[in-house]
Design an enzyme around this catalytic site. Structure first.
Site, short mmCIF file in Angstrom:
data_model
loop_
_atom_site.label_atom_id
_atom_site.label_comp_id
_atom_site.label_asym_id
_atom_site.label_seq_id
_atom_site.Cartn_x
_atom_site.Cartn_y
_atom_site.Cartn_z
CG HIS A 135 -20.51 40.33 -44.05
ND1 HIS A 135 -20.16 39.81 -45.27
CD2 HIS A 135 -21.68 40.99 -44.25
CE1 HIS A 135 -21.06 40.16 -46.17
NE2 HIS A 135 -22.00 40.87 -45.57
CB CYS A 136 -19.56 36.78 -38.11
SG CYS A 136 -19.02 36.34 -36.45
#
Length: 167
Positions: A35-36
């Site tokens: 989730h970057c």
């Protein structure tokens, strides 16, 4: 000092992943997160893997939630996400810590082998990359800002050198 091939980190199923099996390979090690802002780098990492694996490249991903808590909790969730969203086929190992007292021994070794910019050893963010030659020597470190495709020249250079002639 420990050598690269002496490590045997844990894979997503809790089994050893012996680095001894990586002898004579060029290895790209990356700390990853699902989730970057840099997560789309998985696409280029998979491209590199598909392009060079038959020539001796292995990519090994270490999930890490240490930077912004941007990783799933469970290894199975991480692997499912990577396979479903990016078609990842290279090894994704057990979730680890890259820095601090509970850092994974592989990352302690990598950071002690090659510092980042300004001599900083600490991993700053997700998707930092370490390139290891066919002899197990950590030859280069790249920040998260370096896109995987930018590594083609060094990967090709190392793949074209027999193990005893590595830089």
């Amino acid at each position: 000092m420990q050598e690269f091939y002496s490590f045997s980190p844990i894979d997503e199923n809790g089994n050893p992943f012996p680095f001894n099996s990586l002898r004579n390979k060029v290895v790209l090690i990356v700390n990853v997160a699902s989730h970057c802002a840099f997560t789309p780098q998985y696409k280029e990492l998979e491209y590199l893997y598909e392009k060079y694996k038959s020539h001796g490249l292995v990519i090994v991903a270490f999930p890490c939630g240490q930077f912004g808590n941007q990783e799933f909790e469970k290894d199975k969730e991480i692997n499912k996400f990577c396979q479903d969203k990016y078609g990842v086929t290279f090894p994704i190992l057990h979730k680890i810590r890259c820095n601090g007292q509970k850092q994974d021994p592989v990352y302690k070794f990598l950071k002690n082998s090659v510092s980042g910019k300004s001599g900083i050893k600490m991993i700053k963010w997700n998707f930092e990359k370490f390139v290891v030659d066919r002899n197990g020597k950590v030859v280069k470190r790249f920040s998260c800002m370096t896109r995987p495709l930018e590594l083609c020249p060094i990967i090709e250079e190392l793949l074209n050198q027999p193990p005893e002639e590595q830089i």
